[in-house]
Each structure stands twice: as structure tokens, then as C-alpha cells.
Design a protein around this motif. Structure first.
Motif, PDB file in Angstrom:
ATOM      1  N   GLU A  91     -57.627   3.703  -6.921  1.00  0.00           N
ATOM      2  CA  GLU A  91     -57.688   5.001  -7.585  1.00  0.00           C
ATOM      3  C   GLU A  91     -58.503   4.974  -8.873  1.00  0.00           C
ATOM      4  N   VAL A  92     -58.900   3.794  -9.339  1.00  0.00           N
ATOM      5  CA  VAL A  92     -59.699   3.698 -10.559  1.00  0.00           C
ATOM      6  C   VAL A  92     -61.081   3.150 -10.234  1.00  0.00           C
ATOM      7  N   GLY A  93     -61.102   1.935  -9.687  1.00  0.00           N
ATOM      8  CA  GLY A  93     -62.372   1.324  -9.312  1.00  0.00           C
ATOM      9  C   GLY A  93     -63.310   1.210 -10.498  1.00  0.00           C
ATOM     10  N   ARG A  94     -64.589   1.362 -10.247  1.00  0.00           N
ATOM     11  CA  ARG A  94     -65.590   1.259 -11.302  1.00  0.00           C
ATOM     12  C   ARG A  94     -65.845   2.593 -12.002  1.00  0.00           C
ATOM     13  N   ASP A  95     -65.143   3.646 -11.570  1.00  0.00           N
ATOM     14  CA  ASP A  95     -65.386   4.963 -12.155  1.00  0.00           C
ATOM     15  C   ASP A  95     -64.610   5.188 -13.448  1.00  0.00           C
ATOM     16  N   GLY A  96     -63.503   4.476 -13.632  1.00  0.00           N
ATOM     17  CA  GLY A  96     -62.684   4.665 -14.827  1.00  0.00           C
ATOM     18  C   GLY A  96     -62.798   3.495 -15.774  1.00  0.00           C
ATOM     19  N   LEU A  97     -62.075   3.577 -16.881  1.00  0.00           N
ATOM     20  CA  LEU A  97     -62.035   2.454 -17.819  1.00  0.00           C
ATOM     21  C   LEU A  97     -61.359   1.263 -17.156  1.00  0.00           C
ATOM     22  N   ARG A  98     -61.834   0.083 -17.496  1.00  0.00           N
ATOM     23  CA  ARG A  98     -61.414  -1.110 -16.754  1.00  0.00           C
ATOM     24  C   ARG A  98     -60.139  -1.760 -17.297  1.00  0.00           C
ATOM     25  N   TYR A  99     -60.042  -1.940 -18.607  1.00  0.00           N
ATOM     26  CA  TYR A  99     -58.941  -2.722 -19.169  1.00  0.00           C
ATOM     27  C   TYR A  99     -57.918  -1.834 -19.871  1.00  0.00           C
ATOM     28  N   ALA A 100     -56.655  -2.225 -19.722  1.00  0.00           N
ATOM     29  CA  ALA A 100     -55.575  -1.508 -20.402  1.00  0.00           C
ATOM     30  C   ALA A 100     -54.550  -2.512 -20.896  1.00  0.00           C
ATOM     31  N   ALA A 101     -53.838  -2.133 -21.942  1.00  0.00           N
ATOM     32  CA  ALA A 101     -52.671  -2.873 -22.408  1.00  0.00           C
ATOM     33  C   ALA A 101     -51.446  -2.014 -22.113  1.00  0.00           C
ATOM     34  N   ASP A 137     -65.544  -1.287 -21.965  1.00  0.00           N
ATOM     35  CA  ASP A 137     -65.353  -2.387 -21.008  1.00  0.00           C
ATOM     36  C   ASP A 137     -66.022  -3.672 -21.451  1.00  0.00           C
ATOM     37  N   ASP A 138     -67.152  -3.558 -22.163  1.00  0.00           N
ATOM     38  CA  ASP A 138     -67.887  -4.749 -22.580  1.00  0.00           C
ATOM     39  C   ASP A 138     -67.214  -5.466 -23.750  1.00  0.00           C
ATOM     40  N   PHE A 139     -66.471  -4.722 -24.557  1.00  0.00           N
ATOM     41  CA  PHE A 139     -65.726  -5.324 -25.672  1.00  0.00           C
ATOM     42  C   PHE A 139     -64.376  -4.614 -25.769  1.00  0.00           C
ATOM     43  N   PRO A 140     -63.428  -4.988 -24.888  1.00  0.00           N
ATOM     44  CA  PRO A 140     -62.132  -4.299 -24.864  1.00  0.00           C
ATOM     45  C   PRO A 140     -61.359  -4.521 -26.162  1.00  0.00           C
ATOM     46  N   LEU A 141     -61.051  -3.419 -26.846  1.00  0.00           N
ATOM     47  CA  LEU A 141     -60.443  -3.498 -28.173  1.00  0.00           C
ATOM     48  C   LEU A 141     -59.402  -2.397 -28.334  1.00  0.00           C
ATOM     49  N   VAL A 142     -58.205  -2.773 -28.779  1.00  0.00           N
ATOM     50  CA  VAL A 142     -57.176  -1.808 -29.172  1.00  0.00           C
ATOM     51  C   VAL A 142     -56.469  -2.372 -30.401  1.00  0.00           C
ATOM     52  N   ALA A 143     -55.703  -1.535 -31.064  1.00  0.00           N
ATOM     53  CA  ALA A 143     -54.981  -1.976 -32.259  1.00  0.00           C
ATOM     54  C   ALA A 143     -53.840  -2.910 -31.886  1.00  0.00           C
TER      55      ALA A 143
END
Length: 202
Positions: free
Chosen positions: A73-83, A105-111
Motif C-alpha cells: 500500500e506504500v511502495g515507492r510512492d510514499g515516504l519510506r522510513y517511519a518511527a 528518504d535520503d536522510f531520514p530525520l525526526v526529533a
């Protein structure tokens, strides 16, 4: 005395009201409430979930990374990484799941939420090690499961099963050495048993 857990529908509504526009969505499935927030609202939303009188999620009991690149349901169309985090309120006897996607996606960053819950410290290090997700504000973000010289992030869907390098002890040098992987990748097709009554099954 343990508080009586409220109905999941009521919890969903309370969490949605507490977060307001900070939440992209608050959904209920299989009796569990899931909150999705943007990376920009993540830290503020998590602080509200901890302190709001209707939430009071005092404990972060789990945090992990996810690579959605192979999900149908996501594939390459959505954002890749999640926490994804799981929060527990002992005082109100309720739980909630929180998901935040990394916007790049190239630099996955969250707080980082390690200042809100100490337990996030090692969980975030694990997500960094295995998925390469960077937690901004973490005070000691370094690998926790792989070797210091490890190359790549082994839980990413595009990481080769055999890895990039292998290590062994070299008796002549009397130390561990790294070398290119010598295992040739191969596909093993399992034997399919087609007996009609195999193992007593009908």
C-alpha cells in the motif's frame, strides 16, 4: 488500585481532541488507537501525549523503525522510513501507538523524544543502527547492535542478506579482519509436500 480502561472509541476521541491539528490522523483498528503526526509536529505532539490530563502517557514502552518500501500500500510512492512508538498510561490504564514518517528518504530525520522518556534512548539508537534514522537532539546517537565498523543499516529492505563484508579472526595478525563477502547468493526453493493427508491433516 488499577484504573478501569476506557473504551477504544472514547480514547480515540480524547487523543484526537488533545492533539487537535497536531495530528494528521487518529484511527482505531482492532481495538488499538494509532496516531500519525508529521515530523514537524512530532515532538510537540509527544509532549502533549505525556502531559495532557486526558492522556498522561507516562511510559514509552517501545520505539522502532520501519522501512515501508516493500509494503504494497506504500511502495515507492510514499515516504519510506517511519518511527513508531507505543505509549502507556499506567495511571489511566490506556495505550496508544504513534507513527511519524521521515520527510526525506535520503536522510531520514525526526526529533528525539529521549528528553521526554529516558527509555527512548536505546530504542532510538537501535532504529538508527538498523534503519539509519537520525534522531535530532539525541545525546549519544551511535550504533548499539552492530559492530563499530559495520557498513550500512541491516534492516533496510535493500540491504543484501549476506551483508557487504564479513569478519574473521586472523591467527597470523592476531586480530579480527574484515574482507569482502565470500558467500555466493543463491535461491533455495523448499520441497513442497503434496500428500493429501500429510500429518493427519485433511
Amino acid at each position: 488500585m488499577t484504573a478501569i480502561a476506557i473504551q477504544p472509541e472514547r480514547l480515540r476521541d480524547l487523543v484526537a481532541a488533545a492533539l487537535g491539528e497536531r495530528a494528521r490522523s487518529v484511527t482505531l483498528a482492532l481495538g488499538e488507537v494509532t496516531v500519525e503526526v508529521s515530523a514537524a509536529e512530532y515532538l510537540g505532539a509527544m509532549e502533549l501525549l505525556k502531559t495532557h490530563p486526558d492522556c498522561r502517557f507516562e511510559q514509552l514502552i517501545d520505539l522502532c523503525g520501519i522501512d515501508y518500501s516493500a509494503y504494497a500500500e506504500v511502495g515507492r510512492d510514499g515516504l519510506r522510513y517511519a518511527a513508531v512508538s507505543h505509549l502507556l498510561s499506567v495511571s489511566l490504564n490506556q495505550r496508544v501507538r504513534v507513527r511519524v514518517f521521515c520527510p526525506d528518504d535520503d536522510f531520514p530525520l525526526v526529533a528525539s523524544v529521549s528528553e521526554l522518556w529516558n527509555s527512548a534512548n536505546w530504542f532510538e539508537r537501535e532504529a538508527f543502527d538498523l534503519y539509519g534514522i537520525v534522531f535530532d537532539g539525541h545525546n549519544d546517537l551511535r550504533r548499539i547492535l552492530t559492530d563499530y565498523g559495520f557498513i550500512g543499516h541491516p534492516f533496510r529492505k535493500d540491504f543484501p542478506l549476506s551483508g557487504h563484508v564479513e569478519m574473521r579472526y586472523d591467527a597470523e595478525q592476531q586480530r579480527v579482519v574484515y574482507q569482502p563477502v565470500t558467500i555466493e547468493p543463491r535461491e533455495i526453493t523448499p520441497r513442497i509436500i503434496r500428500e493429501e493427508k500429510y500429518g493427519g491433516l485433511h
